[in-house]
Design an enzyme around this catalytic site. Structure first.
Site, short mmCIF file in Angstrom:
data_model
loop_
_atom_site.label_atom_id
_atom_site.label_comp_id
_atom_site.label_asym_id
_atom_site.label_seq_id
_atom_site.Cartn_x
_atom_site.Cartn_y
_atom_site.Cartn_z
N ARG A 51 -6.51 4.94 16.05
CA ARG A 51 -7.92 5.31 16.79
C ARG A 51 -7.73 7.01 16.65
O ARG A 51 -6.93 7.23 16.87
CB ARG A 51 -7.34 5.41 18.85
CG ARG A 51 -7.45 4.08 18.49
CD ARG A 51 -9.09 3.48 19.12
NE ARG A 51 -9.35 1.86 19.90
CZ ARG A 51 -9.32 1.33 19.33
NH1 ARG A 51 -8.79 1.31 17.63
NH2 ARG A 51 -9.64 0.25 19.47
N GLU A 96 -17.56 8.31 17.70
CA GLU A 96 -17.65 7.61 17.31
C GLU A 96 -19.67 7.61 17.18
O GLU A 96 -20.08 7.02 18.35
CB GLU A 96 -16.69 6.96 15.84
CG GLU A 96 -15.22 6.94 15.73
CD GLU A 96 -14.75 5.84 15.35
OE1 GLU A 96 -13.62 6.34 15.22
OE2 GLU A 96 -15.51 4.42 16.33
N HIS A 156 -14.23 4.19 10.05
CA HIS A 156 -14.39 3.27 11.12
C HIS A 156 -14.18 1.77 10.11
O HIS A 156 -14.82 1.09 10.89
CB HIS A 156 -14.88 2.77 11.93
CG HIS A 156 -13.85 2.35 13.18
ND1 HIS A 156 -13.57 3.23 14.28
CD2 HIS A 156 -12.43 1.16 13.51
CE1 HIS A 156 -12.76 2.40 15.48
NE2 HIS A 156 -12.17 1.55 14.68
#
Length: 329
Positions: free
Chosen positions: A244, A273, A295
Protein backbone atom coordinates in the site's frame (compact mmCIF):
# COMPACT_ATOMS: atom_id res chain seq x y z
CA UNK A 1 -33.68 -17.47 -14.12
CA UNK A 2 -34.23 -17.59 -10.38
CA UNK A 3 -36.56 -15.25 -8.55
CA UNK A 4 -35.11 -12.16 -6.86
CA UNK A 5 -33.45 -12.92 -3.59
CA UNK A 6 -35.49 -12.66 -0.35
CA UNK A 7 -33.89 -9.57 1.26
CA UNK A 8 -35.33 -7.34 -1.49
CA UNK A 9 -38.42 -9.00 -2.88
CA UNK A 10 -37.71 -7.38 -6.25
CA UNK A 11 -35.30 -7.81 -9.12
CA UNK A 12 -32.14 -6.19 -7.76
CA UNK A 13 -30.19 -3.59 -9.66
CA UNK A 14 -26.45 -4.31 -9.72
CA UNK A 15 -24.13 -1.43 -10.62
CA UNK A 16 -20.40 -1.86 -11.27
CA UNK A 17 -18.87 1.57 -10.88
CA UNK A 18 -15.35 0.98 -12.23
CA UNK A 19 -15.24 -2.02 -14.57
CA UNK A 20 -12.09 -0.63 -16.20
CA UNK A 21 -10.07 -1.64 -13.13
CA UNK A 22 -10.22 -5.18 -14.56
CA UNK A 23 -8.64 -5.99 -17.90
CA UNK A 24 -11.07 -6.25 -20.87
CA UNK A 25 -10.05 -9.89 -21.40
CA UNK A 26 -11.30 -10.90 -17.93
CA UNK A 27 -14.60 -12.79 -18.11
CA UNK A 28 -17.10 -11.34 -15.67
CA UNK A 29 -19.99 -13.81 -15.42
CA UNK A 30 -23.43 -12.57 -14.46
CA UNK A 31 -24.99 -13.74 -11.18
CA UNK A 32 -27.29 -16.74 -11.49
CA UNK A 33 -30.42 -14.97 -10.28
CA UNK A 34 -32.73 -12.45 -11.93
CA UNK A 35 -31.14 -9.00 -11.87
CA UNK A 36 -30.63 -5.74 -13.72
CA UNK A 37 -26.92 -5.21 -14.51
CA UNK A 38 -25.34 -1.82 -15.27
CA UNK A 39 -21.63 -1.12 -15.54
CA UNK A 40 -19.44 1.93 -16.06
CA UNK A 41 -15.78 1.95 -17.04
CA UNK A 42 -15.02 4.50 -14.33
CA UNK A 43 -16.95 6.80 -12.01
CA UNK A 44 -15.84 10.25 -10.92
CA UNK A 45 -16.92 11.58 -7.49
CA UNK A 46 -19.41 13.96 -9.13
CA UNK A 47 -21.05 11.02 -10.94
CA UNK A 48 -21.30 8.67 -7.97
CA UNK A 49 -24.70 9.46 -6.50
CA UNK A 50 -26.55 9.60 -9.80
CA UNK A 51 -25.17 6.23 -10.87
CA UNK A 52 -25.53 4.52 -7.48
CA UNK A 53 -28.89 5.96 -6.42
CA UNK A 54 -31.07 3.01 -7.52
CA UNK A 55 -28.52 0.28 -6.84
CA UNK A 56 -29.32 -2.64 -4.57
CA UNK A 57 -25.80 -4.01 -5.04
CA UNK A 58 -22.78 -1.87 -5.80
CA UNK A 59 -19.57 -3.34 -7.20
CA UNK A 60 -16.51 -1.16 -6.88
CA UNK A 61 -12.76 -1.41 -6.70
CA UNK A 62 -11.36 2.02 -5.88
CA UNK A 63 -14.42 4.31 -5.93
CA UNK A 64 -14.76 5.85 -2.48
CA UNK A 65 -18.00 5.55 -0.50
CA UNK A 66 -18.04 7.74 2.59
CA UNK A 67 -20.72 8.01 5.26
CA UNK A 68 -22.49 10.86 3.47
CA UNK A 69 -22.78 8.87 0.24
CA UNK A 70 -23.96 5.77 2.08
CA UNK A 71 -26.68 7.77 3.83
CA UNK A 72 -27.99 8.83 0.43
CA UNK A 73 -28.38 5.28 -0.90
CA UNK A 74 -31.41 3.83 0.95
CA UNK A 75 -31.85 0.88 -1.47
CA UNK A 76 -28.31 -0.38 -1.04
CA UNK A 77 -28.03 -3.87 0.50
CA UNK A 78 -24.53 -5.01 -0.51
CA UNK A 79 -21.24 -3.41 -1.49
CA UNK A 80 -19.13 -6.00 -3.28
CA UNK A 81 -15.55 -4.73 -3.31
CA UNK A 82 -13.55 -6.10 -6.25
CA UNK A 83 -10.35 -6.15 -4.19
CA UNK A 84 -9.06 -7.27 -0.82
CA UNK A 85 -8.63 -3.80 0.65
CA UNK A 86 -11.89 -2.18 1.78
CA UNK A 87 -10.52 1.14 3.03
CA UNK A 88 -12.42 2.88 0.19
CA UNK A 89 -15.70 2.14 2.03
CA UNK A 90 -16.84 3.54 5.37
CA UNK A 91 -17.63 0.16 6.90
CA UNK A 92 -18.87 1.61 10.18
CA UNK A 93 -21.49 3.64 8.30
CA UNK A 94 -22.45 0.52 6.35
CA UNK A 95 -22.85 -1.50 9.53
CA UNK A 96 -25.07 1.20 11.05
CA UNK A 97 -27.21 1.22 7.88
CA UNK A 98 -27.45 -2.57 7.66
CA UNK A 99 -25.42 -2.74 4.45
CA UNK A 100 -23.15 -5.75 3.99
CA UNK A 101 -19.63 -5.30 2.62
CA UNK A 102 -17.77 -8.18 0.98
CA UNK A 103 -14.27 -8.41 -0.47
CA UNK A 104 -12.21 -10.91 -2.46
CA UNK A 105 -9.38 -12.79 -0.83
CA UNK A 106 -6.43 -14.95 -1.74
CA UNK A 107 -6.72 -14.40 -5.48
CA UNK A 108 -3.18 -13.01 -5.96
CA UNK A 109 -1.18 -15.52 -3.91
CA UNK A 110 1.07 -16.17 -6.92
CA UNK A 111 0.87 -12.83 -8.72
CA UNK A 112 2.01 -10.46 -5.95
CA UNK A 113 4.94 -12.59 -4.72
CA UNK A 114 6.12 -13.16 -8.30
CA UNK A 115 5.99 -9.43 -9.03
CA UNK A 116 7.81 -8.78 -5.78
CA UNK A 117 10.64 -11.04 -6.87
CA UNK A 118 10.60 -9.59 -10.38
CA UNK A 119 11.39 -6.22 -8.80
CA UNK A 120 13.98 -7.71 -6.43
CA UNK A 121 15.74 -9.55 -9.25
CA UNK A 122 15.62 -6.58 -11.61
CA UNK A 123 17.26 -4.42 -8.94
CA UNK A 124 19.78 -7.01 -7.78
CA UNK A 125 20.87 -7.88 -11.33
CA UNK A 126 20.68 -4.29 -12.67
CA UNK A 127 18.45 -5.51 -15.50
CA UNK A 128 17.06 -2.12 -16.45
CA UNK A 129 20.37 -0.22 -16.52
CA UNK A 130 22.15 -2.95 -18.50
CA UNK A 131 19.31 -3.21 -21.02
CA UNK A 132 19.43 0.58 -21.46
CA UNK A 133 23.22 0.46 -21.95
CA UNK A 134 22.88 -2.17 -24.67
CA UNK A 135 20.29 -0.07 -26.50
CA UNK A 136 22.65 2.91 -26.26
CA UNK A 137 25.51 0.98 -27.93
CA UNK A 138 27.62 0.42 -24.83
CA UNK A 139 28.27 -3.25 -25.70
CA UNK A 140 29.92 -2.36 -28.98
CA UNK A 141 31.84 0.47 -27.32
CA UNK A 142 33.17 -1.95 -24.67
CA UNK A 143 35.00 -3.94 -27.33
CA UNK A 144 34.79 -7.23 -25.39
CA UNK A 145 32.32 -9.93 -24.46
CA UNK A 146 30.86 -8.01 -21.47
CA UNK A 147 31.21 -4.79 -19.52
CA UNK A 148 30.77 -3.84 -15.85
CA UNK A 149 29.06 -0.49 -15.46
CA UNK A 150 26.55 -1.55 -12.77
CA UNK A 151 27.13 -3.75 -9.71
CA UNK A 152 25.27 -7.08 -9.58
CA UNK A 153 24.51 -9.00 -6.38
CA UNK A 154 23.35 -12.57 -5.75
CA UNK A 155 20.30 -13.20 -3.59
CA UNK A 156 21.70 -16.49 -2.31
CA UNK A 157 22.77 -16.16 1.31
CA UNK A 158 21.08 -12.79 1.81
CA UNK A 159 18.61 -11.96 4.58
CA UNK A 160 15.08 -11.20 3.36
CA UNK A 161 13.14 -9.00 5.78
CA UNK A 162 9.36 -9.32 5.38
CA UNK A 163 6.81 -6.96 6.89
CA UNK A 164 3.50 -8.82 7.00
CA UNK A 165 3.16 -12.55 7.64
CA UNK A 166 -0.12 -13.29 5.86
CA UNK A 167 -0.55 -15.41 2.74
CA UNK A 168 1.49 -13.04 0.57
CA UNK A 169 4.29 -12.67 3.07
CA UNK A 170 4.47 -16.43 3.54
CA UNK A 171 4.67 -17.04 -0.20
CA UNK A 172 7.40 -14.41 -0.56
CA UNK A 173 9.29 -16.23 2.19
CA UNK A 174 8.92 -19.51 0.29
CA UNK A 175 10.29 -17.92 -2.89
CA UNK A 176 13.12 -16.44 -0.86
CA UNK A 177 14.07 -19.86 0.47
CA UNK A 178 14.08 -21.21 -3.09
CA UNK A 179 16.70 -18.58 -3.92
CA UNK A 180 18.76 -19.60 -0.90
CA UNK A 181 17.80 -16.53 1.12
CA UNK A 182 17.10 -16.34 4.85
CA UNK A 183 13.53 -15.02 5.29
CA UNK A 184 12.70 -13.29 8.58
CA UNK A 185 9.39 -11.73 9.60
CA UNK A 186 9.51 -8.34 11.28
CA UNK A 187 7.75 -7.83 14.58
CA UNK A 188 5.58 -4.82 15.30
CA UNK A 189 7.23 -1.43 15.19
CA UNK A 190 7.77 -0.12 18.70
CA UNK A 191 7.08 -3.46 20.38
CA UNK A 192 9.39 -4.18 23.29
CA UNK A 193 9.80 -7.84 22.41
CA UNK A 194 9.04 -9.75 19.23
CA UNK A 195 6.55 -12.62 19.29
CA UNK A 196 7.77 -16.18 18.65
CA UNK A 197 8.56 -16.62 14.98
CA UNK A 198 9.32 -12.92 14.48
CA UNK A 199 12.48 -10.82 14.67
CA UNK A 200 12.39 -7.40 16.36
CA UNK A 201 11.45 -4.66 13.91
CA UNK A 202 14.66 -2.68 14.43
CA UNK A 203 16.85 -5.76 14.01
CA UNK A 204 15.22 -6.52 10.66
CA UNK A 205 15.77 -2.93 9.53
CA UNK A 206 19.42 -3.07 10.58
CA UNK A 207 20.39 -6.53 9.28
CA UNK A 208 18.29 -7.38 6.20
CA UNK A 209 19.73 -7.19 2.68
CA UNK A 210 16.27 -7.02 1.09
CA UNK A 211 13.15 -5.53 2.69
CA UNK A 212 9.66 -6.16 1.30
CA UNK A 213 6.28 -4.93 2.54
CA UNK A 214 3.12 -7.06 2.59
CA UNK A 215 1.07 -5.46 5.37
CA UNK A 216 -2.16 -3.43 5.28
CA UNK A 217 -2.22 0.34 5.65
CA UNK A 218 -3.52 1.19 9.11
CA UNK A 219 -2.95 3.93 11.66
CA UNK A 220 -0.24 1.69 13.09
CA UNK A 221 1.57 1.04 9.80
CA UNK A 222 1.24 4.45 8.11
CA UNK A 223 4.76 5.81 7.67
CA UNK A 224 6.18 2.45 8.77
CA UNK A 225 9.50 3.19 7.11
CA UNK A 226 10.83 6.74 7.13
CA UNK A 227 13.99 8.75 7.68
CA UNK A 228 14.71 7.18 11.09
CA UNK A 229 14.51 3.66 9.68
CA UNK A 230 16.59 4.51 6.60
CA UNK A 231 19.33 5.87 8.85
CA UNK A 232 19.57 2.47 10.56
CA UNK A 233 19.88 0.42 7.37
CA UNK A 234 23.49 -0.65 7.70
CA UNK A 235 23.29 -3.28 4.96
CA UNK A 236 22.25 -0.84 2.19
CA UNK A 237 19.25 -3.06 1.38
CA UNK A 238 16.93 -3.23 -1.57
CA UNK A 239 13.44 -2.06 -0.60
CA UNK A 240 10.23 -3.23 -2.29
CA UNK A 241 6.65 -2.12 -1.65
CA UNK A 242 3.84 -3.99 -3.40
CA UNK A 243 1.42 -3.50 -0.49
CA UNK A 244 0.00 0.00 0.00
CA UNK A 245 1.07 3.57 -0.61
CA UNK A 246 1.59 5.38 2.67
CA UNK A 247 3.67 2.63 4.27
CA UNK A 248 6.88 4.35 3.14
CA UNK A 249 7.83 8.02 3.32
CA UNK A 250 8.79 8.42 -0.35
CA UNK A 251 10.53 11.77 0.19
CA UNK A 252 12.73 10.09 2.79
CA UNK A 253 13.27 7.17 0.40
CA UNK A 254 14.61 9.50 -2.31
CA UNK A 255 17.02 11.01 0.22
CA UNK A 256 18.07 7.51 1.34
CA UNK A 257 18.75 6.42 -2.25
CA UNK A 258 20.81 9.57 -2.86
CA UNK A 259 22.74 9.06 0.38
CA UNK A 260 23.45 5.38 -0.33
CA UNK A 261 21.48 4.16 2.68
CA UNK A 262 19.33 2.09 0.30
CA UNK A 263 20.82 0.38 -2.76
CA UNK A 264 17.61 0.29 -4.79
CA UNK A 265 13.83 0.53 -4.54
CA UNK A 266 10.93 -1.19 -6.30
CA UNK A 267 7.58 0.56 -5.83
CA UNK A 268 4.21 -0.68 -7.15
CA UNK A 269 1.83 1.44 -5.05
CA UNK A 270 1.23 5.08 -4.28
CA UNK A 271 -1.13 7.41 -2.46
CA UNK A 272 -3.13 8.72 -4.22
CA UNK A 273 -3.30 6.61 -7.37
CA UNK A 274 -2.45 7.69 -9.95
CA UNK A 275 0.19 9.86 -8.25
CA UNK A 276 0.43 13.53 -9.26
CA UNK A 277 3.06 14.29 -11.89
CA UNK A 278 5.13 16.26 -9.36
CA UNK A 279 4.88 13.67 -6.56
CA UNK A 280 7.74 11.88 -4.86
CA UNK A 281 6.62 8.61 -6.43
CA UNK A 282 6.97 10.08 -9.92
CA UNK A 283 10.40 11.42 -9.02
CA UNK A 284 11.29 7.89 -7.93
CA UNK A 285 10.11 6.64 -11.35
CA UNK A 286 12.93 8.69 -12.89
CA UNK A 287 15.53 7.82 -10.23
CA UNK A 288 18.38 5.65 -11.56
CA UNK A 289 18.17 3.34 -8.53
CA UNK A 290 14.41 2.81 -8.56
CA UNK A 291 11.73 0.96 -10.51
CA UNK A 292 8.10 2.09 -10.31
CA UNK A 293 5.23 0.00 -11.70
CA UNK A 294 1.55 1.13 -11.79
CA UNK A 295 -0.06 -1.02 -9.06
CA UNK A 296 -0.02 -4.16 -11.20
CA UNK A 297 1.61 -6.68 -8.84
CA UNK A 298 -1.83 -8.23 -8.30
CA UNK A 299 -2.83 -8.15 -11.95
CA UNK A 300 -1.75 -11.34 -13.69
CA UNK A 301 -4.51 -12.59 -15.96
CA UNK A 302 -4.91 -15.64 -13.74
CA UNK A 303 -5.29 -13.49 -10.62
CA UNK A 304 -7.77 -11.11 -12.27
CA UNK A 305 -9.94 -13.99 -13.43
CA UNK A 306 -9.86 -15.55 -9.97
CA UNK A 307 -10.89 -12.17 -8.52
CA UNK A 308 -13.80 -11.83 -10.97
CA UNK A 309 -15.03 -15.35 -10.25
CA UNK A 310 -14.89 -14.83 -6.49
CA UNK A 311 -16.58 -11.43 -6.79
CA UNK A 312 -19.63 -12.96 -8.46
CA UNK A 313 -19.60 -15.89 -6.03
CA UNK A 314 -19.74 -13.38 -3.14
CA UNK A 315 -22.80 -11.73 -4.68
CA UNK A 316 -24.52 -15.07 -5.25
CA UNK A 317 -23.79 -16.18 -1.68
CA UNK A 318 -25.32 -12.96 -0.34
CA UNK A 319 -28.36 -13.45 -2.55
CA UNK A 320 -28.76 -16.98 -1.17
CA UNK A 321 -28.71 -15.67 2.38
CA UNK A 322 -25.29 -17.13 3.13
CA UNK A 323 -22.93 -14.11 2.88
CA UNK A 324 -19.21 -14.86 2.70
CA UNK A 325 -16.04 -12.77 2.87
CA UNK A 326 -17.85 -10.15 4.96
CA UNK A 327 -15.62 -7.22 5.85
CA UNK A 328 -16.25 -5.76 9.29
CA UNK A 329 -15.52 -2.24 10.59
Amino acid sequence: MNAPFPPLGRVPRIVFLDRETLAPAVTLARPAFAHDWVEFDRTAPAELMERARDADILILNKVRLDAEAIAGLPRLALIAVAATGTDCVDKAACAAAGIAVSNVRGYAKASVPEHTFALILALARAIGPYAADVKAGAWQAAGQFCFHTHPIIDLHGRRLGIFGSGDLGQQVAALGRAFGMEPVFAGRKGAGEARPGYMPFTEVIETADVLTLHCPLTLETRGLIGAEEFARMGRRPLLVNTARGGLIDEEALIAALDAGQVAGAGIDVAMPEPPPADSAVMRLAHHPKAIVTPHVAWASMEAQQALADQLIANIEAFAAGRPVNVATP
